[in-house]
Design an enzyme around this catalytic site. Sequence first.
Site, short mmCIF file in Angstrom:
data_model
loop_
_atom_site.label_atom_id
_atom_site.label_comp_id
_atom_site.label_asym_id
_atom_site.label_seq_id
_atom_site.Cartn_x
_atom_site.Cartn_y
_atom_site.Cartn_z
N SER A 72 -12.66 12.72 -10.87
CA SER A 72 -12.27 11.25 -10.68
C SER A 72 -12.55 10.82 -9.04
CB SER A 72 -10.97 10.97 -10.86
OG SER A 72 -10.13 11.68 -10.35
N ASP B 151 -0.06 6.88 -6.43
CA ASP B 151 -1.48 7.57 -6.15
C ASP B 151 -1.88 7.63 -4.70
OD1 ASP B 151 -3.92 8.44 -6.55
OD2 ASP B 151 -4.68 6.96 -7.69
N HIS C 9 -6.43 9.32 -5.07
CA HIS C 9 -7.83 8.23 -5.08
C HIS C 9 -7.71 7.45 -3.90
CE1 HIS C 9 -7.03 9.86 -9.29
NE2 HIS C 9 -8.42 10.20 -9.06
#
Length: 350
Positions: A103, A326, A329
């Site tokens: 990702s 998160d 990311h």
Amino acid sequence: MGPFAFATSLFLFLIEICQQVDGIGSKCDIYKGKWVFDASYPLYNSRNCPFIHQEFNCQNNGRPDRLYQNFRWQPTSCNLPRFNGKDFLRKFRGKRIMFVGDSLALNQWQSLTCLLHTATPQDPYISQRVAAISTFSFPTYGVSIMFLRNAFLVDIVNEKDRRVLKLNSIENGRIWKGYDVLIFDTWHWWLLTGRKQPWDYVQDNNITRKNMHRTVAYKKALSTWARWVNLNVDPAKTKVFFQGVSPDHVDSRDWADPTAKTCRGETWPILSTEYPGGSPPPQDVLKRVLRSVSKKVHLLDITLLSQLRKDGHPSAFGYGGHRGNDCTHWCLPGVPDTWNELLFATLIQT
């Protein structure tokens, strides 16, 4: 456009590219530097990039601050060319570029598609997914930017109702052939355990076991990938990049801040040329393996500059909302746009 006008336009474009290369300098390390405030950034507005995935679209998810978008990477010994989407599309007319990885590769792929689309908003684009490959193409230029999710690069095979991670097998590599530019990454999925782990056993040559030290397994998989590059890549036709380890910011002790816990609430980068936590071990492993590759592979050495951006993660403004945090990311616009500026600068030099 007549032949003379076309030739003149091409000549001026080549002069511009040569000036950009000269600005970088062959002796300049574009990965050593610091973040500086620049009000002309970000390079695009997320509202003008409607296809950003929810987990990266921090402003749309309610992030109240915007200052994290206004920082530019400044190398110590030179200036990094500002990303120019039209130049990129002209230079790579008719080319195919593929990102292969997890990702974080998706994060960079999405950044590049936004940079290119917002630079040429009047030009049509096609976004589609066929099987495991997502493609974003610009028909006017014949440019296609692909993303193939492959978190380990090596194969995971179903055998007798069990999923086996095969450290010496890379049959999926057949999909990577024939591209003009390949950008790889892997690391974060190697840390997953329990239900999040997408394999049941790991196989090294003829030995299959329930588990293995993850950094050791990671190095073995990278070595398999390196052999694939040596056997299958023609440097005259394909340029190969490997994205350095993208850091997380889940423990504020790494950046020596006793007042914080994670990236949550961070709104300012570390304005230094060094990171208190040092280089992560998997990045050192990656560098050692890349030195063993006989074919030319460019390391996108984004680790240190990303370590300095504890403010750049979605935190509570990603896919999970306020229930999530998160710190892995990156928001878009944001840090991956700099990764692509570095990619473009390296492509110009080569």
